[in-house]
Design a protein around this motif. Structure first.
Motif, PDB file in Angstrom:
ATOM      1  N   UNK A  96      16.466  53.978  -9.092  1.00 15.79           N
ATOM      2  CA  UNK A  96      17.254  53.766 -10.318  1.00 15.79           C
ATOM      3  C   UNK A  96      18.077  52.496 -10.203  1.00 15.79           C
ATOM      4  N   UNK A  97      18.570  51.995 -11.328  1.00  9.89           N
ATOM      5  CA  UNK A  97      19.415  50.788 -11.281  1.00  9.89           C
ATOM      6  C   UNK A  97      20.912  51.102 -11.122  1.00  9.89           C
ATOM      7  N   UNK A  98      21.260  52.274 -10.588  1.00  9.42           N
ATOM      8  CA  UNK A  98      22.666  52.665 -10.498  1.00  9.42           C
ATOM      9  C   UNK A  98      23.467  51.861  -9.477  1.00  9.42           C
ATOM     10  N   UNK A  99      22.846  51.302  -8.501  1.00  8.65           N
ATOM     11  CA  UNK A  99      23.552  50.542  -7.481  1.00  8.65           C
ATOM     12  C   UNK A  99      24.105  51.451  -6.388  1.00  8.65           C
ATOM     13  N   UNK A 100      24.819  50.834  -5.467  1.00  8.77           N
ATOM     14  CA  UNK A 100      25.326  51.572  -4.300  1.00  8.77           C
ATOM     15  C   UNK A 100      26.384  52.594  -4.689  1.00  8.77           C
ATOM     16  N   UNK A 101      27.290  52.245  -5.592  1.00  5.86           N
ATOM     17  CA  UNK A 101      28.350  53.183  -5.981  1.00  5.86           C
ATOM     18  C   UNK A 101      27.757  54.413  -6.667  1.00  5.86           C
ATOM     19  N   UNK A 102      26.833  54.224  -7.575  1.00  2.63           N
ATOM     20  CA  UNK A 102      26.189  55.349  -8.252  1.00  2.63           C
ATOM     21  C   UNK A 102      25.373  56.198  -7.289  1.00  2.63           C
ATOM     22  N   UNK A 103      24.706  55.534  -6.343  1.00  2.00           N
ATOM     23  CA  UNK A 103      23.916  56.257  -5.349  1.00  2.00           C
ATOM     24  C   UNK A 103      24.800  57.108  -4.453  1.00  2.00           C
ATOM     25  N   UNK A 104      25.949  56.549  -4.054  1.00  6.64           N
ATOM     26  CA  UNK A 104      26.884  57.326  -3.234  1.00  6.64           C
ATOM     27  C   UNK A 104      27.453  58.514  -4.003  1.00  6.64           C
ATOM     28  N   UNK A 105      27.732  58.327  -5.294  1.00  7.19           N
ATOM     29  CA  UNK A 105      28.258  59.413  -6.104  1.00  7.19           C
ATOM     30  C   UNK A 105      27.223  60.536  -6.247  1.00  7.19           C
ATOM     31  N   UNK A 106      25.976  60.173  -6.582  1.00 10.86           N
ATOM     32  CA  UNK A 106      24.921  61.180  -6.710  1.00 10.86           C
ATOM     33  C   UNK A 106      24.667  61.841  -5.360  1.00 10.86           C
ATOM     34  N   UNK A 107      24.654  61.048  -4.289  1.00  8.32           N
ATOM     35  CA  UNK A 107      24.457  61.594  -2.947  1.00  8.32           C
ATOM     36  C   UNK A 107      25.564  62.538  -2.544  1.00  8.32           C
ATOM     37  N   UNK A 108      26.814  62.201  -2.904  1.00  6.87           N
ATOM     38  CA  UNK A 108      27.949  63.071  -2.575  1.00  6.87           C
ATOM     39  C   UNK A 108      27.862  64.398  -3.334  1.00  6.87           C
ATOM     40  N   UNK A 109      27.446  64.339  -4.604  1.00  9.23           N
ATOM     41  CA  UNK A 109      27.276  65.573  -5.377  1.00  9.23           C
ATOM     42  C   UNK A 109      26.149  66.426  -4.789  1.00  9.23           C
ATOM     43  N   UNK A 110      25.044  65.790  -4.456  1.00 13.79           N
ATOM     44  CA  UNK A 110      23.931  66.528  -3.840  1.00 13.79           C
ATOM     45  C   UNK A 110      24.339  67.066  -2.472  1.00 13.79           C
ATOM     46  N   UNK A 111      25.113  66.283  -1.721  1.00 14.04           N
ATOM     47  CA  UNK A 111      25.589  66.724  -0.415  1.00 14.04           C
ATOM     48  C   UNK A 111      26.516  67.915  -0.529  1.00 14.04           C
ATOM     49  N   UNK A 112      27.402  67.900  -1.541  1.00 20.89           N
ATOM     50  CA  UNK A 112      28.311  69.026  -1.744  1.00 20.89           C
ATOM     51  C   UNK A 112      27.512  70.286  -2.087  1.00 20.89           C
TER      52      UNK A 112
END
Length: 165
Positions: free
Chosen positions: A60-76
């Motif tokens: 996706x074109x979300x960039x690093x900040x968006x990827x970290x946010x989605x990753x943090x939600x998936x991680x939680x």
């Protein structure tokens, strides 16, 4: 991308470490690193953060900040599921372990005739399994007769009396 994949790999390494030490750290920290802060929960969170973030960053074109946010939600979500699953496993109860005292009052069959004040053999059900015990009786009991257990004499012998007198 390398940072996210490294986080995912570190989470997997942490999971392997948690399997190897098997509660050692929880014992050292006296319950502080238990429950939602346990090593498997942290490993699940970290792995999902890294791998889900890398997938989002690469697709996706979300960039690093968006990827970290989605990753943090998936991680939680992964951490919560790991915690719930481990709690369910810890609450899983097995049936009560059979004790020799549980044989008292049970019914069995004489396998080898029991002479008066001597020993023979009876077949009893212990823990749902047929088990042969040495048996003693005050009166002689013929092979094939039904008996009741009056007392447990040792781990391998019982005192019985005929079921029908």
């Amino acid at each position: 991308m390398v940072l996210l994949l490294s986080l995912g790999t570190a989470g997997l390494a942490l999971l392997v470490l948690s399997l190897v030490v098997d509660g050692l750290l929880e014992g050292l920290f006296d319950g502080v690193a238990d429950g939602p802060l346990s090593l498997p929960v942290a490993a699940g969170f970290l792995s999902m953060l890294g791998f889900a973030g890398a997938i989002v960053l690469g697709t996706t074109p979300l960039g690093m900040a968006g990827s970290l946010l989605v990753g943090a939600l998936a991680g939680a979500a992964a951490g919560r599921l790991t915690w719930k699953f481990s709690r369910a496993l810890m609450r899983d109860q097995t049936s009560v372990t059979p004790r020799s005292e549980d044989l008292v009052g049970s019914e069995g069959t004489v396998v080898t005739a029991i002479p008066a004040d001597g020993y023979g053999e009876v077949l009893l059900r212990a823990g749902g399994q047929p088990v042969k015990f040495a048996a003693r009786s005050a009166v002689s009991v013929e092979r094939g007769a039904e008996v009741w257990v009056e007392a447990v004499l040792s781990t391998t012998s019982v005192a019985v009396r005929p079921a029908r007198t």
